[in-house]
Structure formats: structure tokens, C-alpha cells
Design a protein around this motif. Sequence first.
Motif, PDB file in Angstrom:
ATOM      1  N   ALA A  29       0.856  -1.178   0.000  1.00  0.00           N
ATOM      2  CA  ALA A  29       0.000   0.000   0.000  1.00  0.00           C
ATOM      3  C   ALA A  29       0.896   1.232   0.000  1.00  0.00           C
ATOM      4  O   ALA A  29       1.977   1.214   0.604  1.00  0.00           O
ATOM      5  CB  ALA A  29      -0.917   0.011   1.224  1.00  0.00           C
ATOM      6  N   PHE A  30       0.475   2.275  -0.702  1.00  0.00           N
ATOM      7  CA  PHE A  30       1.303   3.466  -0.771  1.00  0.00           C
ATOM      8  C   PHE A  30       0.447   4.719  -0.806  1.00  0.00           C
ATOM      9  O   PHE A  30      -0.735   4.685  -1.191  1.00  0.00           O
ATOM     10  CB  PHE A  30       2.227   3.431  -1.997  1.00  0.00           C
ATOM     11  CG  PHE A  30       1.524   3.193  -3.298  1.00  0.00           C
ATOM     12  CD1 PHE A  30       0.970   4.248  -4.022  1.00  0.00           C
ATOM     13  CD2 PHE A  30       1.418   1.920  -3.820  1.00  0.00           C
ATOM     14  CE1 PHE A  30       0.324   4.037  -5.226  1.00  0.00           C
ATOM     15  CE2 PHE A  30       0.773   1.687  -5.031  1.00  0.00           C
ATOM     16  CZ  PHE A  30       0.222   2.749  -5.733  1.00  0.00           C
ATOM     17  N   SER A  59       9.159   1.941   3.154  1.00  0.00           N
ATOM     18  CA  SER A  59       9.894   2.933   2.372  1.00  0.00           C
ATOM     19  C   SER A  59       9.243   4.296   2.564  1.00  0.00           C
ATOM     20  O   SER A  59       8.026   4.392   2.723  1.00  0.00           O
ATOM     21  CB  SER A  59       9.892   2.570   0.881  1.00  0.00           C
ATOM     22  OG  SER A  59      10.463   1.313   0.662  1.00  0.00           O
ATOM     23  N   GLY A  60      10.052   5.331   2.545  1.00  0.00           N
ATOM     24  CA  GLY A  60       9.517   6.678   2.686  1.00  0.00           C
ATOM     25  C   GLY A  60      10.477   7.685   2.104  1.00  0.00           C
ATOM     26  O   GLY A  60      11.676   7.431   1.965  1.00  0.00           O
ATOM     27  N   VAL A 111      15.497  13.173   0.456  1.00  0.00           N
ATOM     28  CA  VAL A 111      16.034  12.114   1.310  1.00  0.00           C
ATOM     29  C   VAL A 111      15.025  10.971   1.294  1.00  0.00           C
ATOM     30  O   VAL A 111      13.815  11.197   1.238  1.00  0.00           O
ATOM     31  CB  VAL A 111      16.289  12.603   2.753  1.00  0.00           C
ATOM     32  CG1 VAL A 111      17.400  13.629   2.771  1.00  0.00           C
ATOM     33  CG2 VAL A 111      15.025  13.175   3.372  1.00  0.00           C
ATOM     34  N   SER A 112      15.521   9.764   1.331  1.00  0.00           N
ATOM     35  CA  SER A 112      14.619   8.619   1.281  1.00  0.00           C
ATOM     36  C   SER A 112      15.203   7.457   2.054  1.00  0.00           C
ATOM     37  O   SER A 112      16.426   7.361   2.268  1.00  0.00           O
ATOM     38  CB  SER A 112      14.349   8.200  -0.162  1.00  0.00           C
ATOM     39  OG  SER A 112      15.541   7.736  -0.774  1.00  0.00           O
ATOM     40  N   TYR A 113      14.302   6.581   2.456  1.00  0.00           N
ATOM     41  CA  TYR A 113      14.667   5.341   3.148  1.00  0.00           C
ATOM     42  C   TYR A 113      13.890   4.214   2.486  1.00  0.00           C
ATOM     43  O   TYR A 113      12.676   4.335   2.266  1.00  0.00           O
ATOM     44  CB  TYR A 113      14.307   5.429   4.629  1.00  0.00           C
ATOM     45  CG  TYR A 113      14.551   4.155   5.399  1.00  0.00           C
ATOM     46  CD1 TYR A 113      15.835   3.819   5.817  1.00  0.00           C
ATOM     47  CD2 TYR A 113      13.505   3.290   5.708  1.00  0.00           C
ATOM     48  CE1 TYR A 113      16.071   2.652   6.524  1.00  0.00           C
ATOM     49  CE2 TYR A 113      13.722   2.123   6.420  1.00  0.00           C
ATOM     50  CZ  TYR A 113      15.010   1.803   6.828  1.00  0.00           C
ATOM     51  OH  TYR A 113      15.241   0.645   7.527  1.00  0.00           O
ATOM     52  N   ARG A 160       5.434   3.889   1.654  1.00  0.00           N
ATOM     53  CA  ARG A 160       5.054   2.602   1.066  1.00  0.00           C
ATOM     54  C   ARG A 160       5.316   1.514   2.097  1.00  0.00           C
ATOM     55  O   ARG A 160       6.389   1.483   2.716  1.00  0.00           O
ATOM     56  CB  ARG A 160       5.852   2.322  -0.206  1.00  0.00           C
ATOM     57  CG  ARG A 160       5.543   0.946  -0.825  1.00  0.00           C
ATOM     58  CD  ARG A 160       6.484   0.639  -1.983  1.00  0.00           C
ATOM     59  NE  ARG A 160       6.229  -0.676  -2.531  1.00  0.00           N
ATOM     60  CZ  ARG A 160       5.434  -0.922  -3.579  1.00  0.00           C
ATOM     61  NH1 ARG A 160       4.840   0.092  -4.191  1.00  0.00           N
ATOM     62  NH2 ARG A 160       5.250  -2.143  -4.029  1.00  0.00           N
ATOM     63  N   TYR A 161       4.341   0.637   2.274  1.00  0.00           N
ATOM     64  CA  TYR A 161       4.525  -0.541   3.118  1.00  0.00           C
ATOM     65  C   TYR A 161       4.272  -1.769   2.254  1.00  0.00           C
ATOM     66  O   TYR A 161       3.297  -1.830   1.496  1.00  0.00           O
ATOM     67  CB  TYR A 161       3.569  -0.542   4.307  1.00  0.00           C
ATOM     68  CG  TYR A 161       3.617  -1.842   5.072  1.00  0.00           C
ATOM     69  CD1 TYR A 161       4.661  -2.106   5.947  1.00  0.00           C
ATOM     70  CD2 TYR A 161       2.636  -2.815   4.870  1.00  0.00           C
ATOM     71  CE1 TYR A 161       4.724  -3.311   6.623  1.00  0.00           C
ATOM     72  CE2 TYR A 161       2.692  -4.029   5.537  1.00  0.00           C
ATOM     73  CZ  TYR A 161       3.742  -4.270   6.410  1.00  0.00           C
ATOM     74  OH  TYR A 161       3.814  -5.474   7.066  1.00  0.00           O
ATOM     75  N   GLU A 162       5.144  -2.765   2.398  1.00  0.00           N
ATOM     76  CA  GLU A 162       5.043  -3.960   1.568  1.00  0.00           C
ATOM     77  C   GLU A 162       5.340  -5.200   2.402  1.00  0.00           C
ATOM     78  O   GLU A 162       6.292  -5.212   3.196  1.00  0.00           O
ATOM     79  CB  GLU A 162       6.016  -3.870   0.394  1.00  0.00           C
ATOM     80  CG  GLU A 162       5.913  -5.009  -0.597  1.00  0.00           C
ATOM     81  CD  GLU A 162       6.728  -4.751  -1.857  1.00  0.00           C
ATOM     82  OE1 GLU A 162       6.716  -5.629  -2.738  1.00  0.00           O
ATOM     83  OE2 GLU A 162       7.347  -3.674  -1.955  1.00  0.00           O
ATOM     84  N   ALA A 163       4.531  -6.216   2.229  1.00  0.00           N
ATOM     85  CA  ALA A 163       4.744  -7.508   2.880  1.00  0.00           C
ATOM     86  C   ALA A 163       5.092  -8.535   1.812  1.00  0.00           C
ATOM     87  O   ALA A 163       4.347  -8.707   0.839  1.00  0.00           O
ATOM     88  CB  ALA A 163       3.493  -7.940   3.645  1.00  0.00           C
TER      89      ALA A 163
END
Length: 661
Positions: free
Chosen positions: A370-371, A408-409, A427-429, A388-391
Motif C-alpha cells: 500500500a502506498f 519505504s519513505g 532524502v529517502s529510506y 510505502r509498506y510492503e509484505a
Amino acid sequence: MHIQRTLIASAVLLACGTPAFAQSGGAPMTKVVVTGSAIRGAESDQILNPAKVLGGDELRDKIGSSLGDTLSQELGVSASAFGAGASRPIIRGMEGSRVKMLENGMATSDVSGLSNDHAVASEGAVARQIEILRGPAALLYGSGAIGGLVNVVNERIPTELVPQASGQAEARYSTVDNGRNLSGSVDGSSGKFGLHADANWRDTADYKIPGNAVPGDPGSASGRLPHTDTNEKSVGVGGSYIDDWGYVGASANHLSNLYGIPSAEGSRIDQKQDRYDLDSLVKAPLAGFTSLRMKAGYTDYHHAELDQQGNPATLFSNRSLETRAELEHKPWAGLHGTVGFQTENTHFSALSADGGPDTVPVTHSTSAAAFVVEEADAGPVRLSAGLRYEAVKRSPVGNKERQFDLASGSFGALWPFMPGYSVGATVSYAQRAPSIDELYSGGPHDATQTFDIGNPNLEKESSRNIELSLQKTSGLLRWKANLFRNNVNNFIYGRVTDTLVDEDGNPNGPYRQRLFEQAKAHIQGAEAELGYNQTGAGWSGRVFADTSRGRLDAGGNLPLQPADRIGAGIGYREAAWRGGLTLTHAFSQDRLAVSEHTPTPGYNQLDAHLSYTQRLGEHDLTWFLLAKNLLNEDIRMSTSLLKDIAPLPGRNFVFGVRTKF
């Protein structure tokens, strides 16, 4: 037909929020537009994330036998160069599964990310445009896109009705490999139905090389490099129903590709893929929302690695179902953006054809993500943020199941500090799950002559990226400069040892062991480009340079790092004539990983193009001549596993004609 809506701009916005500032001054320019559900803008507007969009004459001049060959001269992009048939883009020193391949915004679902001898299952010859995103701009499309992504847009599913049938066709012949290539596409409509068809056929012999295959070895191959021939065929059809409320459509594509691998073993790869896609867009589906877009794609991919006698040694298979939905909302309290959901379900295997150890066992993988991405203005500064979250779950037969939760962000800001000039920072992770081969490999790989051993206990990668950008976007003279650094925890890499084993893993065989391991690493670099009158009539010019460094924090270089490059080009465009000359200098590359033994020397690559377009009735007919590696240099790519035995092609002239109707 206008360039098809793609999902790429959503990725741009996720990473940093890239607004579309109007250009002013200078010669008239035709913008190549990258459109999507979250933001719409031109390529030259991509300031924080240096996106490149290849289209029109520029794309036709650069089309090669592989996607890596086509894009290898772009800023920050090199190629794996595993022969003529398999060459994958490497972006800012990152390769493999960290660079995602898309077709019309959906994953190609091939296995090119697993090994450099695997070709990308998407044909550039029938593309309307090819889009490149580097660094964090690509994170919206999956945790595996830490390095960036490439999207091939062929508009197979029409999104607009055309008033009359239109299309293009091209024929070309190349001297270095006796290559013949025919390609074409056609678009039409009947009532409210849009229709599309495209096809490509390419056949090449072994290509010529300037000297010997192995430097300093007169006994090695010369004249033509063995096992570099290719034979590729593809055909695609699509249609859609288009109305005022939006559209819904479907497409189908078949690709068949047989190509040689110029390794000592002389293996070949027989690749086949069937692909089916659905795409729909509903305008104003709910109060407060601009559009709802839903896509689905099913891919059935197979390839066989053949030995010198043509017998299959390893059988690769990947069946994949991907779905995606994006809901774009109208401005809410100054915020404008998109929320979405994405799933992927794959069955992958790389099995022995003769009863030996399987390279990779049958593995079922699922992912759900989901994002959300939003942008807003704070005075003159454009801000954006995305999450963004991912499983991800990987379930192999006979091995340990693994599950990964990935987050991720990113946050970005863009400040147009004066008319025509902008400065930006992002900046991102991001986190990436280990790929199937990194976890579960356990068998021989003939093309790379390695016995791959995965590690089912690998942890997820975590990447922290910062990028700074400065750009001039108006006037005849325009330029941009980018600095970036990427720190990666648990960086996964294949360490090739000196241990030799046979195809069963026993001692004293022809295969070197490759162990997948993890360590902290970082990649940093810079890119700069200056252009004068790039699309207007008269004289034009371009100067560019790029560099990147990838190292393990504990010491030692990352493998397959690109050489530093500088280049310059001039062009002239007037009425029916268009021509240009480009010289690229790559410096020697001696920053070797432990498993690499020989540096690559520097080289100069001189390319040229000349074309003339005439009007025949209502149609344009363009005659063109392309010249590649005019200096006939012995070019060895530092990003190629075969750099010691397989140079790039020598001097090559490409003659061709294309028509638009």
C-alpha cells in the motif's frame, strides 16, 4: 496518438515531488510528457529526480539489439554487456534486482535481474518511448527498485481514439553483424473502440571485433566473436473501449528470443514469454477524487539454457500475476496526491534438465503493498512526501520459508530561487527483500561458470539515500547537476571464491563457487549535463559527465562498477536534414572487487547519425545512416562479467528507412 499515460510520474512524486514549471525563452521545444495519476509534467521538469525520456528520433537513433545497448550512453546508465542478446541497464552502479524493468508501468516479470546472461523480455524497437528513473524516484514500484527503473512504453492498450489509422514501420541493416531488423506498429479506431498492433523481427550473425577476444592472446577468436548471434520475434495486439468516463482495455504479446552467450562454454538461451494485460481508467469515480486506475498483468515466462550441442541444461520458469490500483484525489487542505495498492504472485524455478542439482528450487512468492504520495506548496517551495509498506513472503519447496515487512519513505523539496533556475533536495529510506536466487540458489549456472549458493537466512536490505540537484530549465543553454549518496545496510552481493566444483558441487570441477553474503556498503557519485538548443533548428551541442563509486564499508570495492565518463556531441537540424556526432571517453577502471582480476582500459567511442526526411503524399519517409564505434576501438565494459573475453562490436554502419503514416 498522444504518449500513453504511464505510472512513472507517480514514482517521481513519491521520491521528491516534481512540479511542472513552464519553460520560457530559447527555441521552441516539443515537450516529451511523462503523465500519470499523481502528477503530470515534461521530462525537462524532472528536477529533483533526473528522469530521462527517450522518444522520437532520439530513440530511433539509439535502438540496439538489447535494452542495455539502447540506454548505455545515457547519463548515469551503463550496461551489463553479456553479448549482443543480453545486456541489461545498470543505473548509478546498481544492477540486477535493484533495477526494475517495466513495460507500460507493469513489471516485465522476466528473470533478467537474476543473472546478466538473461535478456530483458521487452522489445525497444516497437516502443514509443523509454523512461529512466534513477535513485529513490522509483520506490513507488517496489522495494526492489533501490537503484532505479526502466519503463518501456508501447501504448499497446489505446487510451485515446485516433481520427484515422496511423502507424510507423522501419527496416534496417547493420554491417558489423549482417543484422536485419523489421519493426512496425499501427493504431486505429472503430466507433468508440481503439485498436493497436505491433511486431518486430531481428536476425543477426556473430558480430565483428577489432582484435582478439582475449587481449594479448593471438590464439583467441578474432574477426567475429563466436556465439553473439541473435534471433528475436515479437508480436502484440491490444484494444480498448474509450468514452467520456474513461476507458477499459486489454492486450496480448508473444516474444521469442534465441541468442548466443560468448562465454568459453558457448551456451545459448532460448527465451519465450506470453504476456496479457488489462488497464482501465475511470474519471471522477467518487466525490473529491479525480480518477481511479486499475491494472492487471499475467506473464508466462520460460527460457532454456542450452549447451554447445543444443541440449537444455537448466530450465527457468516464472509465472506472475500482478495487480495495481491508484486513486487520485483532488486538493484537500492544500495536498494533492494518490493512494494505491499493489499485489504480485509468482511461481519461479530454475531446474536442472538432466537430473543434476537444481539452480533454484520451485518457489512461490507473494507481495502486497500500500502506498500514499502527497504534494503541497509552501510559498515558492514545492514539498512532497510518500510512504510505502510492503509484505513479502517466499515459500520454496524443500527450504526455509521467509517473510519480510518492508517500509519505504521519502521527503523532498524544490525551490525555484529565480526564474529558470531550481535547486532541490530529497532524502529517502527504502528496504528490499532478498531475491529468490539470493536466498535459495544451490546449483550450477553454465553461462557464468559459477556454482551459486544462496543463504536462506539473509536479512532485508535497508537503503538511505540523499540527493542534491541544481538545474537551469529555460533558454537555449540549459544544464543540470546531481550529487547522490546511498548507504546500504545488509547489502547483498555474490562473492566468487577460488573453490572449484563440478555440476554436483563436488571438488575439482569447472565451476567457481559464488556465495551470497551481506555487508554494509555505500555508493556515491555525481552527474552533470549541459545542452545547447537540443530540439530547435540549427546547431546544437551537449557536454556530459558521470561518475560513481561503490564500496563495502569494511573495505573493498563492489563488483561491476562503471567507469568514469565524459562526452561531448554536436548536431545540426534544418528542414529535412538532421545529423550529429558524439564522442564518449571512458576512463580506465581499476577499482576491482576481490573476485575481479583485471582492470578495463579506457576507450573513446565515436558515434554519428545522418537522416533525410521526404514527404511522399501524406506520408513521411526517412532515410537514415547510423555509425557506431567509428574508431573501431576495442571496448571492454567494466560492468560486464565477460570483459576479459568479449569486447563490444567493432565499427558498425546501420542503414535504414522508416515511414510514418
